[in-house]
Each structure stands twice: as structure tokens, then as C-alpha cells.
Design a protein around this motif. Structure first.
Motif, mmCIF file in Angstrom:
data_model
loop_
_atom_site.group_PDB
_atom_site.id
_atom_site.type_symbol
_atom_site.label_atom_id
_atom_site.label_comp_id
_atom_site.label_asym_id
_atom_site.label_seq_id
_atom_site.Cartn_x
_atom_site.Cartn_y
_atom_site.Cartn_z
ATOM 1 N N GLN A 143 13.663 1.853 3.132
ATOM 2 C CA GLN A 143 13.350 2.802 2.070
ATOM 3 C C GLN A 143 11.844 2.820 1.850
ATOM 4 O O GLN A 143 11.146 1.859 2.193
ATOM 5 C CB GLN A 143 14.057 2.401 0.772
ATOM 6 N N LEU A 144 11.363 3.927 1.281
ATOM 7 C CA LEU A 144 9.919 4.082 1.070
ATOM 8 C C LEU A 144 9.562 3.652 -0.353
ATOM 9 O O LEU A 144 10.085 4.209 -1.320
ATOM 10 C CB LEU A 144 9.503 5.540 1.290
ATOM 11 N N ALA A 145 8.682 2.656 -0.445
ATOM 12 C CA ALA A 145 8.280 2.180 -1.782
ATOM 13 C C ALA A 145 7.602 3.287 -2.580
ATOM 14 O O ALA A 145 7.730 3.334 -3.804
ATOM 15 C CB ALA A 145 7.344 0.974 -1.654
ATOM 16 N N CYS A 146 6.918 4.202 -1.896
ATOM 17 C CA CYS A 146 6.185 5.251 -2.627
ATOM 18 C C CYS A 146 7.112 6.246 -3.312
ATOM 19 O O CYS A 146 6.737 6.847 -4.310
ATOM 20 C CB CYS A 146 5.235 5.978 -1.687
ATOM 21 N N LYS A 147 8.323 6.441 -2.755
ATOM 22 C CA LYS A 147 9.244 7.439 -3.315
ATOM 23 C C LYS A 147 10.509 6.801 -3.893
ATOM 24 O O LYS A 147 10.959 7.150 -4.966
ATOM 25 C CB LYS A 147 9.669 8.442 -2.225
ATOM 26 N N PRO A 197 0.831 -1.215 0.000
ATOM 27 C CA PRO A 197 0.000 0.000 0.000
ATOM 28 C C PRO A 197 0.863 1.262 0.000
ATOM 29 O O PRO A 197 1.920 1.300 0.638
ATOM 30 C CB PRO A 197 -0.794 -0.114 1.312
ATOM 31 N N VAL A 198 0.406 2.290 -0.721
ATOM 32 C CA VAL A 198 1.101 3.586 -0.743
ATOM 33 C C VAL A 198 0.066 4.678 -0.461
ATOM 34 O O VAL A 198 -0.199 5.527 -1.304
ATOM 35 C CB VAL A 198 1.844 3.824 -2.081
ATOM 36 N N PRO A 199 -0.500 4.679 0.750
ATOM 37 C CA PRO A 199 -1.660 5.537 1.007
ATOM 38 C C PRO A 199 -1.392 7.028 0.873
ATOM 39 O O PRO A 199 -2.277 7.764 0.443
ATOM 40 C CB PRO A 199 -2.067 5.183 2.443
ATOM 41 N N CYS A 200 -0.184 7.479 1.243
ATOM 42 C CA CYS A 200 0.036 8.931 1.171
ATOM 43 C C CYS A 200 0.876 9.329 -0.028
ATOM 44 O O CYS A 200 1.060 10.518 -0.284
ATOM 45 C CB CYS A 200 0.646 9.450 2.479
ATOM 46 N N GLY A 201 1.423 8.360 -0.741
ATOM 47 C CA GLY A 201 2.234 8.678 -1.913
ATOM 48 C C GLY A 201 3.443 9.551 -1.583
ATOM 49 O O GLY A 201 3.929 10.290 -2.418
ATOM 50 N N GLY A 202 3.910 9.461 -0.337
ATOM 51 C CA GLY A 202 5.086 10.242 0.064
ATOM 52 C C GLY A 202 4.767 11.632 0.570
ATOM 53 O O GLY A 202 5.660 12.357 1.003
ATOM 54 N N MET A 203 3.491 12.030 0.564
ATOM 55 C CA MET A 203 3.129 13.393 0.983
ATOM 56 C C MET A 203 3.193 13.570 2.497
ATOM 57 O O MET A 203 3.432 14.655 2.999
ATOM 58 C CB MET A 203 1.704 13.714 0.498
ATOM 59 N N ALA A 204 2.955 12.470 3.241
ATOM 60 C CA ALA A 204 2.865 12.609 4.695
ATOM 61 C C ALA A 204 3.908 11.776 5.426
ATOM 62 O O ALA A 204 3.901 11.738 6.654
ATOM 63 C CB ALA A 204 1.462 12.197 5.155
ATOM 64 N N ASP A 205 4.795 11.122 4.681
ATOM 65 C CA ASP A 205 5.807 10.260 5.310
ATOM 66 C C ASP A 205 5.186 9.326 6.346
ATOM 67 O O ASP A 205 5.680 9.190 7.468
ATOM 68 C CB ASP A 205 6.920 11.107 5.951
ATOM 69 N N CYS A 206 4.094 8.658 5.960
ATOM 70 C CA CYS A 206 3.377 7.788 6.905
ATOM 71 C C CYS A 206 4.188 6.538 7.245
ATOM 72 O O CYS A 206 3.991 5.931 8.285
ATOM 73 C CB CYS A 206 2.016 7.404 6.331
ATOM 74 N N GLY A 207 5.083 6.120 6.367
ATOM 75 C CA GLY A 207 5.934 4.966 6.635
ATOM 76 C C GLY A 207 5.283 3.621 6.375
ATOM 77 O O GLY A 207 5.935 2.580 6.521
ATOM 78 N N VAL A 208 4.020 3.604 5.964
ATOM 79 C CA VAL A 208 3.319 2.339 5.720
ATOM 80 C C VAL A 208 4.024 1.498 4.655
ATOM 81 O O VAL A 208 3.986 0.270 4.688
ATOM 82 C CB VAL A 208 1.854 2.630 5.304
ATOM 83 N N CYS A 209 4.705 2.163 3.731
ATOM 84 C CA CYS A 209 5.280 1.467 2.570
ATOM 85 C C CYS A 209 6.758 1.114 2.769
ATOM 86 O O CYS A 209 7.432 0.789 1.795
ATOM 87 C CB CYS A 209 5.124 2.343 1.337
ATOM 88 N N ALA A 210 7.257 1.177 4.015
ATOM 89 C CA ALA A 210 8.696 0.972 4.248
ATOM 90 C C ALA A 210 9.133 -0.431 3.835
ATOM 91 O O ALA A 210 8.476 -1.424 4.142
ATOM 92 C CB ALA A 210 9.016 1.217 5.711
#
Ligand code: FES
Length: 224
Positions: free
Chosen positions: A208-212, A187-200
């Protein structure tokens, strides 16, 4: 990155693609990259939905499955992107292997058009082959990965995050010898906008963040 409106123009049930989206050319994501899409009239889904290309289409592109069930022809979407890092098919690649370990090979199929254009031989490894593939694409089971890795000069893999360590560890000796990239499905819920970390994703460089930083990574970055 761009923001614009797009519109669902057709729905498909063939497993290779879920829908056709019309949108400005600048919004069409390269294979492996994504857009965040939001239906402003859907008050039950406040978060945007990531969408990926299964191939270009006239006036837009085909969406990979799954998509929200309420998206129908005529649904208007607010689009943001393209986001992330996608696949980098080398122009010199003539033996292209694709391996889908998840529920769909659709994201990998976006590579067919450029690979066929450069006259590459293509093998798709999947235990759930979709119907209607071009006859130039050879299909094998995932168990053929070892010999396919030695045949290929470029290898693109689609892998759910939960099976990443198991699959890469058990195939490390084969994948280390080829130019291989892996799409991590997460999942990439914030697409890097909020640094939620869900995609680590754990890599040789730390998390690393999958979204970025992804969702496509060099395999060697992820093999421990
Ligand atoms: S999706 Fe929130 S940081 Fe990646």
C-alpha cells in the motif's frame, strides 16, 4: 484537497515544534495527515516538502521538525492538501497511549489537544521526551509498551518504515488487543500524484502507498 499560500511566522527550537505557519483553516491538517509545501524561490529544492501538524496555532498550525533550514519567518510557501489518512481518535477513548519510536514525538503531540478535550488520561512512551509537555501527560520509556497497551483503549504509534516489521512483530501480542494505529514515517515525494512507489508499505492487503492509503494505518493491517 486545497491549494493555497501559507507563510512561516515563527521558528522554534524546543524539539516539539519547528515553526508556526499561518494558512487558511481548510489547509490545517488533522493529526497524521500532511500538506506538500514548496518554496517557489528555492531553486535548489524542486520537490515539495511534506509538513505535519504538531498542534493548532492561532491562524494556522505548528509544524513538526525537521523543516528545511532555509525556511525562516516570512518564507512564503505554496501548500497542497490535506493529504492522506490521519489518526482517528475515538470520541469514547479515555485512556490514550502514544509511542514515538522515531526521532520525534511531535506528530503524536497533535493528538494532545483533542485527547485532553475529551478528558482522556494520556501516556507518552518515548526515550527522548520533549520539554514543555502539559503536566497531564505521563511520560514513560518505550520499554513500557506491553503494560501500556493493556491499559489503553486507544494507542497511536509513530514508527520509521525501516523498523516497522521488527517493532510490530515483537509487540504483536500486545497491540492486537487494543485499538491501535501507526504512522509510518517514510518519504512521500510525489504525494500520490505520480505513483512513484517510493512510499510503498507491505501490509496484509499487499503493498500500500503511505502517501494515499496512509501514512496512518491500523496496526492489524500491518502485523504479518
Ligand atoms: S509518494 Fe509517490 S506514490 Fe507515494
Amino acid at each position: 484537497m486545497h491549494t493555497a499560500k501559507g507563510c512561516i511566522t515563527e521558528i522554534y527550537l524546543d524539539g516539539r515544534r519547528a515553526a508556526r505557519l499561518s494558512c487558511p483553516p481548510a489547509l490545517i491538517p488533522a493529526p497524521g495527515k500532511y500538506l506538500l509545501a514548496h518554496d517557489a524561490t528555492d531553486f535548489n529544492s524542486p520537490l515539495p516538502h511534506p509538513i505535519y501538524s504538531a498542534g493548532t496555532a492561532p491562524g494556522g498550525f505548528y509544524l513538526t521538525p525537521p523543516i528545511p533550514p532555509n525556511w525562516q519567518p516570512g518564507t512564503e510557501l505554496t501548500l497542497r492538501g490535506p493529504l492522506g489518512h490521519g489518526f482517528s481518535l475515538p470520541e469514547s477513548a479515555r485512556f490514550v497511549a502514544l509511542a514515538a519510536f522515531g526521532s520525534t514525538s511531535a506528530r503524536l503531540l497533535a493528538l494532545l489537544e483533542p485527547a485532553l478535550a475529551q478528558k482522556a488520561a494520556i501516556v507518552l512512551l518515548t526515550d527522548y521526551p520533549p520539554a514543555g509537555l502539559p503536566s497531564a501527560v505521563e511520560i514513560s520509556r518505550l520499554s513500557a509498551l506491553p503494560e501500556t497497551a493493556h491499559w489503553a483503549d486507544y494507542f497511536a504509534i509513530d514508527l520509521p518504515h525501516f523498523s516497522m516489521e521488527t517493532v510490530l512483530k515483537s509487540n504483536a501480542q500486545h497491540l492486537n488487543s487494543v485499538n491501535a494505529q501507526v504512522f509510518i514515517e517514510t518519504p512521500v515525494p510525489c504525494g500520490g500524484m505520480a505513483d512513484c512507489g517510493v512510499c510503498a508499505v507491505r501490509s496484509r492487503k499487499g503493498y500500500q502507498l503511505a502517501c494515499k492509503d496512509g501514512p496512518v494505518f491500523d496496526v492489524k493491517q500491518l502485523i504479518a
